[in-house]
Design a protein around this motif. Structure first.
Motif, PDB file in Angstrom:
ATOM      1  N   MET A   1      38.976  22.409  45.428  1.00  0.00           N
ATOM      2  CA  MET A   1      38.628  23.096  46.748  1.00  0.00           C
ATOM      3  C   MET A   1      37.437  24.023  46.279  1.00  0.00           C
ATOM      4  N   LYS A   2      36.460  24.425  47.042  1.00  0.00           N
ATOM      5  CA  LYS A   2      35.443  25.319  46.563  1.00  0.00           C
ATOM      6  C   LYS A   2      35.352  26.394  47.842  1.00  0.00           C
ATOM      7  N   SER A   3      34.835  27.526  47.427  1.00  0.00           N
ATOM      8  CA  SER A   3      35.052  28.701  48.379  1.00  0.00           C
ATOM      9  C   SER A   3      34.547  29.971  47.542  1.00  0.00           C
ATOM     10  N   ASP A   4      33.867  31.192  48.268  1.00  0.00           N
ATOM     11  CA  ASP A   4      33.435  32.110  47.467  1.00  0.00           C
ATOM     12  C   ASP A   4      34.761  32.715  47.161  1.00  0.00           C
ATOM     13  N   LEU A   5      35.684  32.709  47.904  1.00  0.00           N
ATOM     14  CA  LEU A   5      36.992  33.206  47.761  1.00  0.00           C
ATOM     15  C   LEU A   5      37.345  33.045  46.149  1.00  0.00           C
ATOM     16  N   PHE A   6      37.096  31.976  45.640  1.00  0.00           N
ATOM     17  CA  PHE A   6      37.434  31.792  44.049  1.00  0.00           C
ATOM     18  C   PHE A   6      36.465  32.139  43.057  1.00  0.00           C
ATOM     19  N   ALA A   7      35.732  33.116  43.451  1.00  0.00           N
ATOM     20  CA  ALA A   7      34.324  33.653  42.646  1.00  0.00           C
ATOM     21  C   ALA A   7      35.191  34.260  41.307  1.00  0.00           C
ATOM     22  N   SER A   8      34.578  34.157  40.230  1.00  0.00           N
ATOM     23  CA  SER A   8      35.302  34.667  39.066  1.00  0.00           C
ATOM     24  C   SER A   8      35.341  36.092  39.062  1.00  0.00           C
ATOM     25  N   GLU A   9      34.837  36.847  39.666  1.00  0.00           N
ATOM     26  CA  GLU A   9      35.288  38.431  39.835  1.00  0.00           C
ATOM     27  C   GLU A   9      36.935  38.573  40.765  1.00  0.00           C
ATOM     28  N   ASN A  10      37.193  37.482  41.442  1.00  0.00           N
ATOM     29  CA  ASN A  10      38.231  37.648  42.115  1.00  0.00           C
ATOM     30  C   ASN A  10      39.583  37.025  41.498  1.00  0.00           C
ATOM     31  N   LEU A  11      39.224  36.132  40.232  1.00  0.00           N
ATOM     32  CA  LEU A  11      40.344  35.639  39.626  1.00  0.00           C
ATOM     33  C   LEU A  11      40.758  36.787  38.578  1.00  0.00           C
ATOM     34  N   VAL A  12      42.274  36.563  38.420  1.00  0.00           N
ATOM     35  CA  VAL A  12      42.902  37.543  37.374  1.00  0.00           C
ATOM     36  C   VAL A  12      42.681  37.010  36.177  1.00  0.00           C
ATOM     37  N   GLN A  13      42.498  37.747  35.078  1.00  0.00           N
ATOM     38  CA  GLN A  13      42.156  37.354  33.702  1.00  0.00           C
ATOM     39  C   GLN A  13      43.532  37.758  33.031  1.00  0.00           C
ATOM     40  N   PRO A  14      44.040  37.130  31.902  1.00  0.00           N
ATOM     41  CA  PRO A  14      45.088  37.414  31.011  1.00  0.00           C
ATOM     42  C   PRO A  14      44.981  38.890  30.589  1.00  0.00           C
ATOM     43  N   ALA A  15      45.875  39.575  30.330  1.00  0.00           N
ATOM     44  CA  ALA A  15      45.793  41.035  29.876  1.00  0.00           C
ATOM     45  C   ALA A  15      45.746  40.885  28.654  1.00  0.00           C
ATOM     46  N   THR A  16      44.735  41.758  27.980  1.00  0.00           N
ATOM     47  CA  THR A  16      44.383  41.846  26.482  1.00  0.00           C
ATOM     48  C   THR A  16      45.146  42.981  25.752  1.00  0.00           C
ATOM     49  N   ALA A  17      45.912  43.946  26.670  1.00  0.00           N
ATOM     50  CA  ALA A  17      46.635  45.090  25.897  1.00  0.00           C
ATOM     51  C   ALA A  17      47.266  45.654  26.990  1.00  0.00           C
ATOM     52  N   PRO A  18      48.546  46.291  26.651  1.00  0.00           N
ATOM     53  CA  PRO A  18      49.467  46.900  27.504  1.00  0.00           C
ATOM     54  C   PRO A  18      48.565  47.919  28.218  1.00  0.00           C
ATOM     55  N   GLY A  19      49.176  48.385  29.453  1.00  0.00           N
ATOM     56  CA  GLY A  19      48.559  49.373  30.064  1.00  0.00           C
ATOM     57  C   GLY A  19      47.948  49.297  31.415  1.00  0.00           C
ATOM     58  N   MET A  20      47.265  50.148  31.800  1.00  0.00           N
ATOM     59  CA  MET A  20      46.612  49.896  33.336  1.00  0.00           C
ATOM     60  C   MET A  20      44.710  49.639  33.106  1.00  0.00           C
ATOM     61  N   THR A  21      44.282  48.895  34.105  1.00  0.00           N
ATOM     62  CA  THR A  21      43.073  48.668  34.245  1.00  0.00           C
ATOM     63  C   THR A  21      42.794  48.521  35.609  1.00  0.00           C
ATOM     64  N   LEU A  22      41.484  48.601  36.081  1.00  0.00           N
ATOM     65  CA  LEU A  22      40.928  48.180  37.512  1.00  0.00           C
ATOM     66  C   LEU A  22      41.002  46.752  37.551  1.00  0.00           C
ATOM     67  N   GLN A  23      41.631  46.124  38.590  1.00  0.00           N
ATOM     68  CA  GLN A  23      41.642  44.877  38.870  1.00  0.00           C
ATOM     69  C   GLN A  23      40.427  44.673  39.829  1.00  0.00           C
ATOM     70  N   ASN A  24      40.116  45.540  40.766  1.00  0.00           N
ATOM     71  CA  ASN A  24      38.937  45.658  41.416  1.00  0.00           C
ATOM     72  C   ASN A  24      38.920  47.184  42.007  1.00  0.00           C
ATOM     73  N   PRO A  25      37.740  47.552  42.626  1.00  0.00           N
ATOM     74  CA  PRO A  25      37.626  48.970  43.214  1.00  0.00           C
ATOM     75  C   PRO A  25      39.224  49.044  44.105  1.00  0.00           C
ATOM     76  N   LYS A  26      39.753  48.143  44.711  1.00  0.00           N
ATOM     77  CA  LYS A  26      40.722  48.623  45.757  1.00  0.00           C
ATOM     78  C   LYS A  26      42.224  48.123  44.999  1.00  0.00           C
ATOM     79  N   SER A  27      42.278  48.085  43.798  1.00  0.00           N
ATOM     80  CA  SER A  27      43.636  47.718  43.194  1.00  0.00           C
ATOM     81  C   SER A  27      43.688  47.803  41.626  1.00  0.00           C
ATOM     82  N   VAL A  28      44.806  48.288  41.103  1.00  0.00           N
ATOM     83  CA  VAL A  28      45.040  48.637  39.865  1.00  0.00           C
ATOM     84  C   VAL A  28      46.092  47.381  39.183  1.00  0.00           C
TER      85      VAL A  28
END
Length: 224
Positions: A1-28
């Motif tokens: 399945m191909k779509s811009d929806l699955f662009a790398s910037e939209n995919l969640v990456q595994p956490a490297t350390a505890p705590g908060m980071t920006l997922q994107n400009p609209k979510s944490v």
């Protein structure tokens, strides 16, 4: 399945350390390893072994808004896992507190924060002029606080020579060292609001900054 929806910037990456980071400009994203706090209703997804508990009305008791007098309900998140937080697609910002930092934040703009931060409810000096009083939360200590803002925030420097007046519905937060008071102005209210009657502005004086959102509070936003 191909779509811009699955662009790398939209995919969640595994956490490297505890705590908060920006997922994107609209979510944490928060990698929980122990406990953290967030506003109720702001979690949009989670994975792992997490438990959620309502914290009652407000941060450590009650956090009232000006005019409406509504509170902000919090929840604690405990365990090990990952959780994502957002609020009405508002813009999210992570503030990193270092020793000695202190910031006053309006309750409606609090998204989530580390348990290492200290917080207390303060009534704004002169806040009794607005219906129900004007309460805000003072954050101090070390750790991270995520805030949410409708639109891009406006950061206005405050100096001893140039106090700043802001709409009580538009203010997000300010340097804790600033002096506060409320100022009534019928003429300013008539010009800004396009109507008649008095308007109340929050007066900030001293040395520091104030954070303002570029939108007025709507009834829909007030209900959330």
């Amino acid at each position: 399945m191909k779509s811009d929806l699955f662009a790398s910037e939209n995919l969640v990456q595994p956490a490297t350390a505890p705590g908060m980071t920006l997922q994107n400009p609209k979510s944490v994203k928060y990698a929980v390893n122990g406990e953290m706090f967030a506003r109720q209703g702001s979690m949009v997804a989670f994975r792992g072994n997490l438990q959620f508990e309502r914290k009652g009305q407000g941060i450590g008791g009650m956090l009232k808004r000006a005019v409406t007098g509504e509170g902000l309900a919090l929840m604690s998140v405990r365990g090990q896992g990952e959780a994502w937080f957002a609020h009405q697609a508002g813009n999210c910002f992570v503030i990193d507190f270092e020793p000695g930092d202190a910031l006053t934040i309006n309750g409606r703009n609090v998204l989530c924060f580390d348990p290492t931060l200290s917080y207390e409810i303060r009534m704004v000096k002169g806040g009794g002029m607005t219906g129900g009083g004007l309460f805000n939360s003072l954050f101090t200590g070390t750790g991270k606080l995520a805030v949410v803002c409708d639109g891009n925030p406006i950061i206005i420097p405050v100096t001893a020579q140039a106090p700043v007046y802001v709409d009580t519905d538009a203010v997000v937060g300010w340097s804790a060292a600033l002096e506060t008071g409320l100022h009534r102005s019928q003429s300013v209210g008539s010009m800004i609001r396009g109507g008649s009657g008095e308007a109340v502005q929050l007066k900030l004086s001293g040395e520091g900054f104030v954070i303002v959102r570029p939108s007025e509070l709507t009834e829909t936003a007030a209900a959330h």
